[in-house]
Scaffold this active site. Structure first.
Site, PDB file in Angstrom:
ATOM      1  N   GLY A  20       0.812  -1.215   0.000  1.00 57.70           N
ATOM      2  CA  GLY A  20       0.000   0.000   0.000  1.00 57.70           C
ATOM      3  C   GLY A  20       0.844   1.263   0.000  1.00 57.70           C
ATOM      4  O   GLY A  20       0.555   2.220  -0.728  1.00 57.70           O
ATOM      5  N   CYS A  21       1.892   1.272   0.796  1.00 61.12           N
ATOM      6  CA  CYS A  21       2.744   2.454   0.879  1.00 61.12           C
ATOM      7  C   CYS A  21       3.537   2.648  -0.404  1.00 61.12           C
ATOM      8  O   CYS A  21       3.776   3.785  -0.828  1.00 61.12           O
ATOM      9  CB  CYS A  21       3.658   2.373   2.096  1.00 61.12           C
ATOM     10  SG  CYS A  21       2.714   2.431   3.647  1.00 61.12           S
TER      11      CYS A  21
END
Length: 156
Positions: A46-47
């Site tokens: 996600g990051c």
């Protein structure tokens, strides 16, 4: 309860180590518009998606006068690997004791897959040239957030 920052207030100053271990101070960026985003952990799916969205929008953000900075609890070495792996061309800062996260209200209780945990609240701040907060966006999503930000800033 985490205290949240509001538009119109001065952004708290800080000095943190970047991905190369050099000190970076927010005060040194006065005179520029700055996007400061807080994310949970480098080298995660996600990051990486969020960072790559910033990377892919960096030309238009910089063209509109914005400097992008990412902040996480990761150590500089991990940030360096993240930056190299994903071709990130903006500064990543290390806040291992989450002191700056707390100043910005991005550390606290959050819902993670149905459980209440303490951790990083994914958030983005847009600062004007004087270091005053124009936008304080809390609980943003990793995907689609940068496109929304670009629309709100009138870049698209």
């Amino acid at each position: 309860m985490t205290t949240r920052l509001e538009p119109g207030t001065a952004a708290p100053d800080f000095t943190l180590a970047d991905q190369d271990g050099r000190s970076v101070s927010l005060a040194d960026l006065r005179g520029r518009r700055v996007v400061v985003y807080f994310y949970p952990e480098a080298l995660t799916v996600g990051c990486a998606k969020q960072a790559c969205d910033f990377r892919d929008s960096l030309g238009s953000l910089e063209g509109a006068g914005y400097t992008v900075i990412g902040v996480s609890r990761d150590e500089p070495e991990k940030l360096r690997r993240f930056r190299e792996r994903d071709g990130l061309m903006f500064t990543l800062l290390s806040d291992p004791d989450h002191a700056v996260h707390e100043l910005y209200g991005t550390w606290g209780e959050k819902n993670s897959y149905g459980r209440i945990v303490e951790g990083v609240i994914r958030s983005t701040f847009v600062l004007d040239e004087q270091g005053v907060i124009d936008k304080a966006l809390y609980n943003v999503k990793a995907t689609g957030h940068v496109a929304r930000l670009r629309r709100e800033l009138g870049i698209d």
